[in-house]
Design a protein around this motif. Structure first.
Motif, PDB file in Angstrom:
ATOM      1  N   VAL A 405       8.996  -5.404 -41.730  1.00  0.00           N
ATOM      2  CA  VAL A 405       9.107  -6.108 -40.458  1.00  0.00           C
ATOM      3  C   VAL A 405       9.852  -5.233 -39.452  1.00  0.00           C
ATOM      4  O   VAL A 405       9.421  -5.078 -38.304  1.00  0.00           O
ATOM      5  CB  VAL A 405       9.811  -7.471 -40.638  1.00  0.00           C
ATOM      6  CG1 VAL A 405      10.194  -8.051 -39.282  1.00  0.00           C
ATOM      7  CG2 VAL A 405       8.903  -8.439 -41.388  1.00  0.00           C
ATOM      8  N   LYS A 406      10.957  -4.615 -39.887  1.00  0.00           N
ATOM      9  CA  LYS A 406      11.730  -3.765 -38.977  1.00  0.00           C
ATOM     10  C   LYS A 406      10.863  -2.671 -38.377  1.00  0.00           C
ATOM     11  O   LYS A 406      11.007  -2.306 -37.218  1.00  0.00           O
ATOM     12  CB  LYS A 406      12.898  -3.123 -39.722  1.00  0.00           C
ATOM     13  CG  LYS A 406      14.112  -4.052 -39.825  1.00  0.00           C
ATOM     14  CD  LYS A 406      15.248  -3.360 -40.544  1.00  0.00           C
ATOM     15  CE  LYS A 406      16.469  -4.231 -40.630  1.00  0.00           C
ATOM     16  NZ  LYS A 406      17.497  -3.653 -41.535  1.00  0.00           N
ATOM     17  N   LYS A 409       7.416  -4.830 -36.466  1.00  0.00           N
ATOM     18  CA  LYS A 409       7.500  -6.038 -35.630  1.00  0.00           C
ATOM     19  C   LYS A 409       7.027  -5.758 -34.205  1.00  0.00           C
ATOM     20  O   LYS A 409       7.196  -4.653 -33.684  1.00  0.00           O
ATOM     21  CB  LYS A 409       8.924  -6.585 -35.622  1.00  0.00           C
ATOM     22  CG  LYS A 409       9.939  -5.627 -35.060  1.00  0.00           C
ATOM     23  CD  LYS A 409      11.322  -6.231 -35.107  1.00  0.00           C
ATOM     24  CE  LYS A 409      12.356  -5.210 -34.646  1.00  0.00           C
ATOM     25  NZ  LYS A 409      13.668  -5.812 -34.476  1.00  0.00           N
ATOM     26  N   THR A 410       6.427  -6.752 -33.600  1.00  0.00           N
ATOM     27  CA  THR A 410       5.889  -6.568 -32.252  1.00  0.00           C
ATOM     28  C   THR A 410       6.754  -7.279 -31.213  1.00  0.00           C
ATOM     29  O   THR A 410       6.718  -6.933 -30.045  1.00  0.00           O
ATOM     30  CB  THR A 410       4.458  -7.120 -32.161  1.00  0.00           C
ATOM     31  OG1 THR A 410       4.486  -8.533 -32.409  1.00  0.00           O
ATOM     32  CG2 THR A 410       3.560  -6.448 -33.182  1.00  0.00           C
ATOM     33  N   GLY A 411       7.503  -8.285 -31.633  1.00  0.00           N
ATOM     34  CA  GLY A 411       8.344  -8.976 -30.650  1.00  0.00           C
ATOM     35  C   GLY A 411       8.774 -10.321 -31.188  1.00  0.00           C
ATOM     36  O   GLY A 411       7.982 -10.995 -31.850  1.00  0.00           O
ATOM     37  N   ASP A 412      10.011 -10.675 -30.920  1.00  0.00           N
ATOM     38  CA  ASP A 412      10.500 -11.935 -31.474  1.00  0.00           C
ATOM     39  C   ASP A 412      10.672 -13.010 -30.408  1.00  0.00           C
ATOM     40  O   ASP A 412      11.238 -14.058 -30.672  1.00  0.00           O
ATOM     41  CB  ASP A 412      11.805 -11.725 -32.246  1.00  0.00           C
ATOM     42  CG  ASP A 412      12.887 -11.148 -31.351  1.00  0.00           C
ATOM     43  OD1 ASP A 412      12.604 -10.934 -30.152  1.00  0.00           O
ATOM     44  OD2 ASP A 412      13.995 -10.913 -31.850  1.00  0.00           O
ATOM     45  N   VAL A 413      10.176 -12.770 -29.176  1.00  0.00           N
ATOM     46  CA  VAL A 413      10.290 -13.785 -28.131  1.00  0.00           C
ATOM     47  C   VAL A 413       9.053 -14.668 -28.180  1.00  0.00           C
ATOM     48  O   VAL A 413       7.930 -14.191 -28.066  1.00  0.00           O
ATOM     49  CB  VAL A 413      10.452 -13.130 -26.751  1.00  0.00           C
ATOM     50  CG1 VAL A 413      10.515 -14.209 -25.674  1.00  0.00           C
ATOM     51  CG2 VAL A 413      11.690 -12.262 -26.725  1.00  0.00           C
ATOM     52  N   ARG A 414       9.283 -15.958 -28.389  1.00  0.00           N
ATOM     53  CA  ARG A 414       8.165 -16.889 -28.575  1.00  0.00           C
ATOM     54  C   ARG A 414       7.644 -17.385 -27.228  1.00  0.00           C
ATOM     55  O   ARG A 414       8.381 -17.398 -26.234  1.00  0.00           O
ATOM     56  CB  ARG A 414       8.645 -18.086 -29.375  1.00  0.00           C
ATOM     57  CG  ARG A 414       8.878 -17.770 -30.815  1.00  0.00           C
ATOM     58  CD  ARG A 414       9.123 -19.050 -31.565  1.00  0.00           C
ATOM     59  NE  ARG A 414      10.313 -19.736 -31.077  1.00  0.00           N
ATOM     60  CZ  ARG A 414      11.540 -19.424 -31.455  1.00  0.00           C
ATOM     61  NH1 ARG A 414      11.747 -18.437 -32.312  1.00  0.00           N
ATOM     62  NH2 ARG A 414      12.560 -20.091 -30.990  1.00  0.00           N
ATOM     63  N   PRO A 415       6.421 -17.839 -27.187  1.00  0.00           N
ATOM     64  CA  PRO A 415       5.878 -18.394 -25.930  1.00  0.00           C
ATOM     65  C   PRO A 415       6.593 -19.700 -25.562  1.00  0.00           C
ATOM     66  O   PRO A 415       7.148 -20.369 -26.424  1.00  0.00           O
ATOM     67  CB  PRO A 415       4.419 -18.654 -26.267  1.00  0.00           C
ATOM     68  CG  PRO A 415       4.367 -18.776 -27.755  1.00  0.00           C
ATOM     69  CD  PRO A 415       5.442 -17.875 -28.273  1.00  0.00           C
TER      70      PRO A 415
END
Lengths: 420, 420
Positions: A405-406, A409-415
């Protein structure tokens, strides 16, 4: 067989009034001939022993108990094992009959039929007749006791001597040793092939992209194949230097040459024996002829059938005596050669026995090396798997997920919902 | 953006004198429009809330805190792991601005520039702006938290969604698992070949004629090769059934189909999102037009520039109100789809995570089986050598000589001297 009477002495009369030397007694054969026996030295002779100041008499026959083979055998090598030296090469004492106790013809027939037999020009006592022969090494099944006779092959057409049987055992042993080396060589090739394949597979890129702790375990698993390959390669190398080579080179080309030398030596003695046996037969026949001639002449003189003079009879008697001496000399020579052959047979068969023991021990030692190496290989192999096991135990899906994941990962900000 | 004013109520006047239901308050936007907010349920609406006996009002927008995904996801399977169920699919509460607090055009620009960004038709909060989003599973590097954004490939020409990254991980995992099976298969072939060669060699007639105790040890040594071959054959068979096959058949053809279904499902939602986003844009533009028209007409009436009647203004206001309702409906639909997409993303990424954990554990388990089998093989192999060792220890040259002499002896009667 009785010897011809000594020309210098009357057949039955003791002409010399001087006393016999100590130990000597005088006897008369059934044929009325006088002979002398030394009770301590067992010497027997037709000649009247003179006092000790004179030259010693030639014995009637070489004494059976004489130490005729006390260690000067040409085949004896430095470092010969103790057991060979320990065996006394003296033949056990035999009963000794006085010479000429029966007529030559009768005696020979009696010998053949009752106590002795001649096989290939060698005289043996008849089995079951005469005194029992003691074994040279009664506590062991030693070669030196059991290979005296010849052996016919199953077809009965050819026969081999006991010594040849021993030699063939050696040659076969050498051959088997070579075959074992060949077997080990095959094993080496199998191990090399196996190691090559394992090593090749260990370099395979299959699943090389597996990541994280599972990837580490997998990489180690592949690496362990390389280590296994190394173990098997080491095994095959050691098999070569520590088993195959010793088996192959132990007793090289010289060995067969040595065996041939033994063979020739014994064969020469057998040939010599045959020729001396022939001489004995010839001398025996000549003596018989001379004795017959003397008898005829003596009878003619007694019944006045001829005008033969005493001189003629004396001449015939002298010739008969010479023929008797001749026969004694031939028998003596035969017995000398026979003794030499006996000695050679004993020494060589003991040498062959020693070689065979060495061969077995050599093979035993190196096959044990084989099992040791096999054992080692399994042990090493086991240790090759251990690090794989360790890493497999450490496989942790959560950790692997974290790592992946590290990196990915593409981004942890949700819609979020859209506002108006 | 502010909605169009309700036709039944004057823009700024509170016409209804009845008290509001409990929890509701009335406010006026900077543009002078009245709206209602429920402080406990956080509901916001243009319509005056009636008493509790009436039908519940449609909310301005679906509440962010509504449990929109409480377990009825179509992809949810029986036996879904607890960790998936444990994650609350509620989005964390966000600050809620009242509708229409700025003009639509200004508001949209402010959103894009300051707190939100739309990527591929999905609205995200801008990083660093607005309240911090809490992770769904703050204690784990769970897929469900880190694959919301899209990723451009290194060339920057195409971009893949986070979900595709997850799918590709699964496909790659499946591929690596297949490659491991292939690797094991190669090992099986090597073992089979090795076993075949050992077995063949064990049948070799080499040195088969060795006799006695050494012969026994040698025969056992050859036999041990056959046993070794059996051990390696058993190893390869077990590798096949207990390692290769499980690795090969774990998640068969259905797996890729399942992944495709996930893929299509998510892609459909994305497509739906795009279409609903377009609808929102269109409705937004229509409302702006209507509002502009209403403003122009109202101004004309105030400065008496035109002979527009009150009737005309009422009509324009009605149309503006309809356009506002339309926009609200479109935003609502967009938000519904976005929520569904969010729910699907969370549920599916957790399902993929579960599958990955299973894959790692499955591989770990079967590679451990591999090392167990390897270990077993070495153990068995060691026991194969033991009987050889035993027999080699028992090799006894004296015994072998005895056996051979008994079988091959030619005669133990020695030659004797020839008598005269």
């Amino acid at each position: 067989m009785k010897p011809a009477a000594e020309s210098s002495a009357a057949p039955t009369e003791e002409t010399d009034r001087r006393p016999l030397p100590p130990g000597w007694s005088s006897y008369i054969t059934p044929e009325g001939l006088r002979y002398y026996v030394n009770s301590s030295s067992k010497e027997t002779t037709w000649r009247r022993p003179s006092s000790s100041a004179e030259a010693p008499q030639r014995p009637l026959a070489r004494q059976n108990s004489s130490p005729y083979a006390n260690g000067c055998h040409s085949g004896t090598k430095k470092g010969q094992p103790a057991e060979v030296a320990n065996v006394s090469l003296r033949k056990p004492a035999m009963h000794k009959q006085p010479p000429g106790s029966v007529s030559p013809a009768k005696r020979q027939i009696k010998e053949v039929k009752e106590t002795k037999i001649t096989i290939n020009c060698v005289t043996f006592p008849l089995p079951g007749e005469g005194p029992e022969q003691q074994l040279l090494k009664p506590d062991e099944w030693s070669y030196c006791d059991y290979f005296w006779a010849d052996r016919k092959d199953p077809q009965g057409t050819t026969s081999v001597t006991g010594f040849e049987v021993l030699l063939q055992k050696q040659l076969k042993g050498k051959q088997l040793q070579k075959e074992m080396a060949e077997f080990i060589h095959e094993r080496i090739k199998i191990e090399e092939e196996y190691a090559k394949n394992l090593s090749k597979l260990s370099l395979s890129p299959l699943a090389a992209q597996e990541e994280g702790t599972l990837g580490e375990a997998w990489t180690q698993l592949k690496k362990s194949l390389h280590d296994e390959a190394e173990v098997h390669l080491k095994f095959s190398n050691k098999l070569h230097t520590e088993v195959e080579k010793p088996l192959l080179t132990f007793r090289g080309d010289n060995f067969k040459k040595d065996l041939k030398k033994y063979d020739h030596h014994i064969a020469d003695l057998r040939k010599q024996l045959a020729s001396r046996y022939a001489s004995v037969e010839k001398a025996r026949k000549a003596l018989a002829d001379r004795q017959k001639d003397l008898e005829v002449k003596t009878q003619q003189l007694e019944i006045k059938l001829s005008n033969k003079t005493e001189e003629d009879i004396k001449k015939a008697r002298r010739k008969s005596t010479q023929a008797g001496d001749d026969l004694m000399r031939c028998v003596d020579l035969y017995n000398q050669t026979q003794s030499k052959w006996f000695e050679e047979m004993v020494t060589t068969s003991m040498e062959l026995e020693k070689l065979e023991v060495e061969r077995i021990e050599w093979i035993q030692q190196h096959l044990r090396q084989y099992t040791t190496l096999r054992h080692e290989t399994d042990m090493f192999n086991q240790s090759m798997v251990e690090p794989v096991d360790q890493l497999l135990q450490n496989v942790d899906p959560a950790k692997d997920r974290e790592l992946w994941v590290k990196e990915n990962k593409t981004g942890d900000v949700r819609p979020v919902d859209m506002d108006i």
